[in-house]
Design an enzyme around this catalytic site. Structure first.
Site, mmCIF file in Angstrom:
data_model
loop_
_atom_site.group_PDB
_atom_site.id
_atom_site.type_symbol
_atom_site.label_atom_id
_atom_site.label_comp_id
_atom_site.label_asym_id
_atom_site.label_seq_id
_atom_site.Cartn_x
_atom_site.Cartn_y
_atom_site.Cartn_z
ATOM 1 N N CYS A 143 -4.147 59.756 -32.160
ATOM 2 C CA CYS A 143 -4.827 59.881 -30.995
ATOM 3 C C CYS A 143 -4.451 58.638 -30.113
ATOM 4 O O CYS A 143 -4.565 58.543 -29.071
ATOM 5 C CB CYS A 143 -6.584 59.816 -31.363
ATOM 6 S SG CYS A 143 -6.978 58.716 -32.538
ATOM 7 N N GLU A 197 -14.943 60.621 -29.533
ATOM 8 C CA GLU A 197 -13.556 60.161 -29.534
ATOM 9 C C GLU A 197 -12.777 61.142 -29.190
ATOM 10 O O GLU A 197 -12.742 62.099 -30.090
ATOM 11 C CB GLU A 197 -13.225 59.590 -31.052
ATOM 12 C CG GLU A 197 -14.021 58.321 -31.529
ATOM 13 C CD GLU A 197 -14.005 56.979 -30.699
ATOM 14 O OE1 GLU A 197 -12.913 56.880 -30.099
ATOM 15 O OE2 GLU A 197 -14.850 56.126 -30.889
HETATM 16 P P1 NAP Z 1 -11.303 70.199 -31.932
HETATM 17 O O1 NAP Z 1 -10.977 71.657 -31.908
HETATM 18 O O2 NAP Z 1 -12.408 69.638 -30.861
HETATM 19 O O3 NAP Z 1 -11.957 70.189 -33.387
HETATM 20 C C1 NAP Z 1 -12.357 68.672 -33.939
HETATM 21 C C2 NAP Z 1 -13.410 68.928 -34.826
HETATM 22 O O4 NAP Z 1 -14.395 69.422 -34.223
HETATM 23 C C3 NAP Z 1 -12.887 69.739 -36.111
HETATM 24 O O5 NAP Z 1 -13.587 69.446 -37.165
HETATM 25 C C4 NAP Z 1 -13.546 71.193 -35.529
HETATM 26 O O6 NAP Z 1 -14.067 72.023 -36.758
HETATM 27 C C5 NAP Z 1 -14.964 70.701 -34.925
HETATM 28 N N1 NAP Z 1 -15.547 71.516 -34.070
HETATM 29 C C6 NAP Z 1 -14.932 72.626 -33.333
HETATM 30 N N2 NAP Z 1 -15.878 73.059 -32.546
HETATM 31 C C7 NAP Z 1 -17.074 72.583 -32.804
HETATM 32 C C8 NAP Z 1 -18.360 72.417 -32.370
HETATM 33 N N3 NAP Z 1 -18.713 73.580 -31.248
HETATM 34 N N4 NAP Z 1 -19.251 71.694 -32.972
HETATM 35 C C9 NAP Z 1 -19.041 70.882 -33.706
HETATM 36 N N5 NAP Z 1 -17.909 70.669 -34.078
HETATM 37 C C10 NAP Z 1 -16.791 71.606 -33.806
HETATM 38 O O7 NAP Z 1 -10.050 69.424 -31.887
HETATM 39 P P2 NAP Z 1 -8.649 69.427 -32.329
HETATM 40 O O8 NAP Z 1 -7.956 70.149 -31.201
HETATM 41 O O9 NAP Z 1 -8.646 70.084 -33.537
HETATM 42 O O10 NAP Z 1 -8.267 68.008 -32.395
HETATM 43 C C11 NAP Z 1 -7.266 67.496 -31.802
HETATM 44 C C12 NAP Z 1 -7.735 66.489 -30.896
HETATM 45 O O11 NAP Z 1 -8.592 65.375 -31.245
HETATM 46 C C13 NAP Z 1 -6.867 65.788 -29.796
HETATM 47 O O12 NAP Z 1 -7.003 65.939 -28.588
HETATM 48 C C14 NAP Z 1 -7.032 64.431 -30.304
HETATM 49 O O13 NAP Z 1 -6.636 63.303 -29.149
HETATM 50 C C15 NAP Z 1 -8.298 64.351 -30.583
HETATM 51 N N6 NAP Z 1 -8.579 62.936 -31.221
HETATM 52 C C16 NAP Z 1 -9.051 62.004 -31.045
HETATM 53 C C17 NAP Z 1 -9.351 60.701 -31.836
HETATM 54 C C18 NAP Z 1 -9.749 59.805 -31.301
HETATM 55 O O14 NAP Z 1 -10.337 58.639 -32.376
HETATM 56 N N7 NAP Z 1 -10.177 59.483 -30.371
HETATM 57 C C19 NAP Z 1 -8.764 60.907 -33.198
HETATM 58 C C20 NAP Z 1 -8.145 62.134 -33.748
HETATM 59 C C21 NAP Z 1 -7.845 63.040 -32.819
HETATM 60 P P3 NAP Z 1 -13.068 73.043 -37.227
HETATM 61 O O15 NAP Z 1 -11.726 72.455 -37.630
HETATM 62 O O16 NAP Z 1 -13.690 73.807 -38.514
HETATM 63 O O17 NAP Z 1 -12.810 74.035 -35.996
#
Ligand code: NAP
Length: 511
Positions: A295, A256
């Site tokens: 999101c 997602e």
């Molecule tokens: P992110 O950096 O990708 O982080 C999301 C999650 O993934 C966090 O728990 C992070 O942990 C973890 N993570 C980071 N690197 C990882 C890896 N290599 N392997 C496994 N897990 C890993 O995303 P973000 O920037 O914080 O989140 C915002 C984004 O989420 C936005 O683009 C938004 O659109 C999207 N979003 C989508 C939805 C949906 O339902 N489609 C809902 C909400 C948000 P840490 O925090 O410990 O780094």
């Protein structure tokens, strides 16, 4: 300062080494630290597989549903405390925090009810049985059984309660143990929720674990029976999908990710009509709720060329009236962004939009010296022709772009390359039919605004009964959708053989 542990292998464990500091994003006060260093992730996964999996699979859907009901009740009892943590650690207004925590409880309750409706079965019967040859004895039946691995569920920072609950509810009901990983920056809500659930010993040993802190090599430890449900940036999702073990063992992955959700005002809608007011209300809610960090928030507003001036003037006035500040103050309507990293990302995104459009509301850059605040921002495009970033760069904050259209707008919406939700506001059935046909293949959900629907939560609210996810940029995933949510955690298998034998086997399933 609080040190957040992880709940793994049936007990709390503290990480070692360098910890990440969790802040109050309104004041930048340090609230807690978290580290996952030194935690034995392989053992945590194995504990879930060996203890949690068999315990859950021994239960019927109704019994698993009763566990979800008990989790919901426990979170309801802890609601005030969770709301306070959402305000302090998430930068949520009280209303934002309710959206997250009440949404979590409501989703758990919806899946508890589904469990009760599915009854005494332990697996699902998938469709009718089939006669396969001339002999009526030669029979086929599809069933869907819980996978024997662990469901690793990685959540984004914006919904620490809801993200945790909606994913866990589906997996636990399906009969798979869960290891949940909240985003570290806002992990205090999920951490407290896990404490409440563990203290009351609601779930069987190994059924639910929580890893707080960096994910380290967690996705690389998954095998053929495991699944990974990920919510976050498209970039991280792509990195996970490309892991050698994920490819080699066909680890099931649901992503997602980002979305440039569009709201489209139909050409038939007059300014000041009820539909027009609903449209403005939905846009305003999505720009400001959770400071635009949803999101599903509307990022692109498409209006007929003739309506551009009216919509712009109304939105400028409405956004200008939003009081931004510390969400601990009850008068405040919009809090800060969740972290310094988000602030930097949103400012960079606004600069990008500014190169191809005109900012007509909000100030550029940081709003206050302390705290991660920005003001709600509206960007106006003269036409879609010069627009590029608006269809390509998700600015994950209180930022929305206004675009006029002259032709049918479906092609402009599709330039977002796949989204979670598109909202359409029109009472012209022929126009709507054409719009739905044009945008449907690009979305997981289409919201058809109508002023006569009382208490509509708007396009930004994800409901447990409807699927959530979207193609392309949105990650290609699908969650929720009632019973559909279970399929990610179940293996569909065709039983082929003698009719009475298969009928006997199918007796343990729920239709
Ligand atoms: P992110 O950096 O990708 O982080 C999301 C999650 O993934 C966090 O728990 C992070 O942990 C973890 N993570 C980071 N690197 C990882 C890896 N290599 N392997 C496994 N897990 C890993 O995303 P973000 O920037 O914080 O989140 C915002 C984004 O989420 C936005 O683009 C938004 O659109 C999207 N979003 C989508 C939805 C949906 O339902 N489609 C809902 C909400 C948000 P840490 O925090 O410990 O780094």
């Amino acid at each position: 300062m609080q040190v957040l542990g992880s709940y793994v292998s049936g007990r709390w464990a503290q990480g070692t080494g360098a910890a990440q500091t969790l802040l109050n994003p309104a004041t930048e006060e340090a609230l807690a630290t978290a580290s996952s260093e030194g935690i034995d992730l392989a053992a945590a996964l194995e504990h879930a597989r060996r203890r949690g999996g068999p315990a859950l699979r021994a239960l019927s859907f109704a019994e698993r549903g009763a566990l979800l009901q008990a989790v919901a009740d426990a979170l309801q009892d802890a609601r005030d405390e969770l709301l306070q943590l959402g305000i302090a650690n998430g930068g949520n207004t009280r209303s934002d925090a309710k959206f997250d925590i009440d949404g979590a409880i409501a989703t758990l309750l919806a899946y508890a009810e589904l469990g009760s409706a599915l009854g005494a079965g332990r697996f699902l019967i998938d469709g009718e049985g089939l006669q396969l040859g001339r002999s009526p004895r030669f029979h086929g039946q599809h069933v869907a059984v819980p996978r024997h691995g662990v469901a690793v569920q990685v959540n984004a920072f914006n919904f620490p309660a809801w993200g945790f609950a909606e994913k866990a509810a589906a997996a636990l009901l399906a009969g798979m143990p869960v290891l949940s990983k909240p985003a570290t920056a806002t992990a205090m809500v999920a951490h407290r929720a896990m404490q409440v659930i563990a203290e009351q010993k609601i779930l069987p040993d190994g059924a639910l674990s929580l890893l707080v802190g960096a994910p380290r090599d967690l996705p690389a430890l998954l095998g053929a029976q495991d699944v990974l449900a990920f919510t976050g940036s498209g970039e991280t999702g792509a990195r996970i999908r490309a892991l050698p073990n994920v490819i080699r063992h066909s680890v099931r992955v649901n992503v997602e990710a980002d979305s440039l959700n569009a709201a489209v005002l139909g050409p038939d809608i007059e300014a000041r009509s009820d539909m027009y007011e609903l449209f403005l209300k939905d846009v305003l809610r999505d720009v400001t709720q959770k400071a635009g960090q949803k999101c599903t928030a509307i990022r692109r507003v498409l209006v007929p060329q003739e309506a551009l001036a009216a919509v712009r003037d109304d939105l400028v006035e409405m956004l200008g009236a939003i009081r931004v500040g510390n969400p601990a103050d009850q008068e405040v309507r919009m809090g800060p962004l969740a972290s310094g990293a988000q602030l930097a990302d949103v400012i960079a995104g606004m600069e990008m939009l500014g190169t191809e459009s005109r900012r007509i509301s909000g100030t550029s850059g940081r709003l206050l010296a302390k705290g991660f605040f920005v003001s709600p921002a509206l960007f106006e495009y003269e036409s879609d022709l010069q627009a590029k970033a608006v269809h390509d760069r998700e600015v994950f904050g209180p930022v929305v772009s206004l675009l006029p259209y002259t032709e049918h707008p479906a092609a402009i919406v599709a330039r977002g390359n796949g989204g979670l939700v598109c909202s359409l506001y029109s009472e012209d059935a022929a126009w709507l039919e054409q719009a739905v046909a044009g945008v449907a293949p690009w979305h997981g959900r289409i919201f058809l605004g109508h002023p006569k629907i009382e208490l509509s939560p708007g396009p930004g609210t994800v409901l447990p009964q409807l699927v959530h996810g979207g193609p392309g940029r949105a990650g290609g995933g699908e969650e929720l959708g009632g019973r559909r949510a279970l399929s990610f955690y179940l293996q569909r298998v065709a039983l082929e053989g003698s009719r009475p034998v298969i009928a006997g086997l199918a007796r343990g399933g729920s239709a």
